[in-house]
Design a protein around this motif. Structure first.
Motif, short mmCIF file in Angstrom:
data_model
loop_
_atom_site.label_atom_id
_atom_site.label_comp_id
_atom_site.label_asym_id
_atom_site.label_seq_id
_atom_site.Cartn_x
_atom_site.Cartn_y
_atom_site.Cartn_z
N TYR A 78 27.71 26.79 59.37
CA TYR A 78 27.35 27.88 58.66
C TYR A 78 27.65 27.36 57.08
CZ TYR A 78 27.65 30.22 62.97
OH TYR A 78 27.61 30.66 64.38
N CYS A 79 26.62 27.81 56.45
CA CYS A 79 27.04 27.77 55.02
C CYS A 79 27.39 29.25 54.48
CB CYS A 79 26.06 27.11 54.00
SG CYS A 79 24.57 28.69 54.11
N ALA A 80 28.25 29.29 53.55
CA ALA A 80 28.53 30.54 53.04
C ALA A 80 28.89 30.37 51.34
CB ALA A 80 30.40 30.73 53.42
N ALA A 81 28.94 31.66 50.82
CA ALA A 81 28.72 31.62 49.18
C ALA A 81 29.57 32.70 48.83
CB ALA A 81 27.53 31.93 48.80
N GLU A 82 30.03 32.57 47.58
CA GLU A 82 31.02 33.73 47.22
C GLU A 82 30.72 33.78 45.50
OE1 GLU A 82 32.82 36.28 48.45
OE2 GLU A 82 33.24 36.79 46.17
N ARG A 83 30.80 34.47 44.82
CA ARG A 83 30.85 34.79 43.38
C ARG A 83 31.70 34.70 42.53
NH1 ARG A 83 25.36 36.62 42.75
NH2 ARG A 83 24.53 37.85 44.60
N ARG A 84 33.07 34.54 43.30
CA ARG A 84 34.20 34.26 42.64
C ARG A 84 34.41 32.78 42.89
NH1 ARG A 84 38.12 37.46 45.94
NH2 ARG A 84 36.63 37.09 47.44
N GLY A 85 35.01 32.26 41.84
CA GLY A 85 35.70 30.54 41.79
C GLY A 85 36.50 30.52 43.02
N CYS A 86 36.40 29.30 43.58
CA CYS A 86 37.04 28.70 44.70
C CYS A 86 38.56 29.09 44.57
CB CYS A 86 36.82 27.23 45.42
SG CYS A 86 35.11 26.83 45.53
N ARG A 87 38.92 28.66 43.35
CA ARG A 87 40.47 28.72 43.17
C ARG A 87 40.90 30.02 42.94
NH1 ARG A 87 38.04 24.78 39.98
NH2 ARG A 87 38.72 22.71 39.91
N SER A 88 40.01 30.88 42.81
CA SER A 88 40.56 32.27 42.73
C SER A 88 40.71 33.03 44.08
CB SER A 88 39.66 33.18 41.89
OG SER A 88 38.55 33.41 42.13
N LEU A 89 40.23 32.45 45.18
CA LEU A 89 40.23 32.84 46.57
C LEU A 89 41.52 32.71 47.20
CD1 LEU A 89 36.54 31.76 47.56
CD2 LEU A 89 37.16 33.67 46.47
N SER A 90 41.87 33.73 48.09
CA SER A 90 43.06 33.53 48.73
C SER A 90 42.95 34.27 50.15
CB SER A 90 44.20 34.17 47.92
OG SER A 90 45.56 34.23 48.62
N PRO A 91 43.51 33.89 51.10
CA PRO A 91 44.36 32.76 51.37
C PRO A 91 43.30 31.48 51.66
CG PRO A 91 44.08 33.89 53.14
CD PRO A 91 43.51 34.69 52.52
N TRP A 92 43.79 30.32 51.63
CA TRP A 92 43.42 28.94 51.85
C TRP A 92 43.84 28.94 53.51
CZ3 TRP A 92 41.32 24.87 48.35
CH2 TRP A 92 40.59 25.30 47.22
N VAL A 93 43.10 28.05 54.20
CA VAL A 93 43.58 27.76 55.62
C VAL A 93 43.09 26.37 55.61
CG1 VAL A 93 43.24 28.15 57.94
CG2 VAL A 93 43.28 30.06 56.38
#
Length: 131
Positions: A94-109
């Protein structure tokens, strides 16, 4: 939400390659973080590659050196080049998209922003790797 459509899945023998593509319904320049996930064996989808708007990429150790994520701005697509495929790579992707930068996302797994941090998803494309 942006509409995402994956393509490029199929069947291949172990050691072979596939290139997955994900087309977007709007300008890819409006999207700041994009990723590829697969269904995985656990409770959550497993991230296999992630790319930020500045081109920085992340891949977990399980696929590092074999999977490469990239953006084609001219075609407005997100791509995943998968080389040296193994039977354990068989899955829905699956592809996924988010309008925020990756580094601003939390948590990471396991080195990728968690599934729940992405707001838009495609329907998936199937990959089968035979031994």
């Amino acid at each position: 939400q942006v509409q995402l459509v994956e393509s490029g899945g199929g069947s291949v023998q172990a050691g072979g390659s596939l290139r997955l593509s994900c087309s977007l319904s709007e300008d890819i320049g409006n999207i700041y973080c994009m990723a590829w996930f697969r269904r995985g064996r656990g409770k959550e989808r497993e991230g296999v590659a992630c790319i930020d708007s500045d081109g920085v990429t992340w891949t977990p150790s399980s696929v590092r050196g074999r999977f490469t994520i990239s953006v084609d701005n001219a075609r407005n697509t997100l791509n995943l080049q998968m080389n040296n495929l193994k039977p354990e790579d068989s899955d829905m992707y699956y592809c996924a998209a988010e309008r925020r930068g990756c580094r601003s996302l939390s948590p990471w797994v396991l080195g990728i922003p968690a599934r729940r941090t992405f707001g838009s998803w495609g329907q998936g494309t199937s990959v089968t790797v035979s031994s």
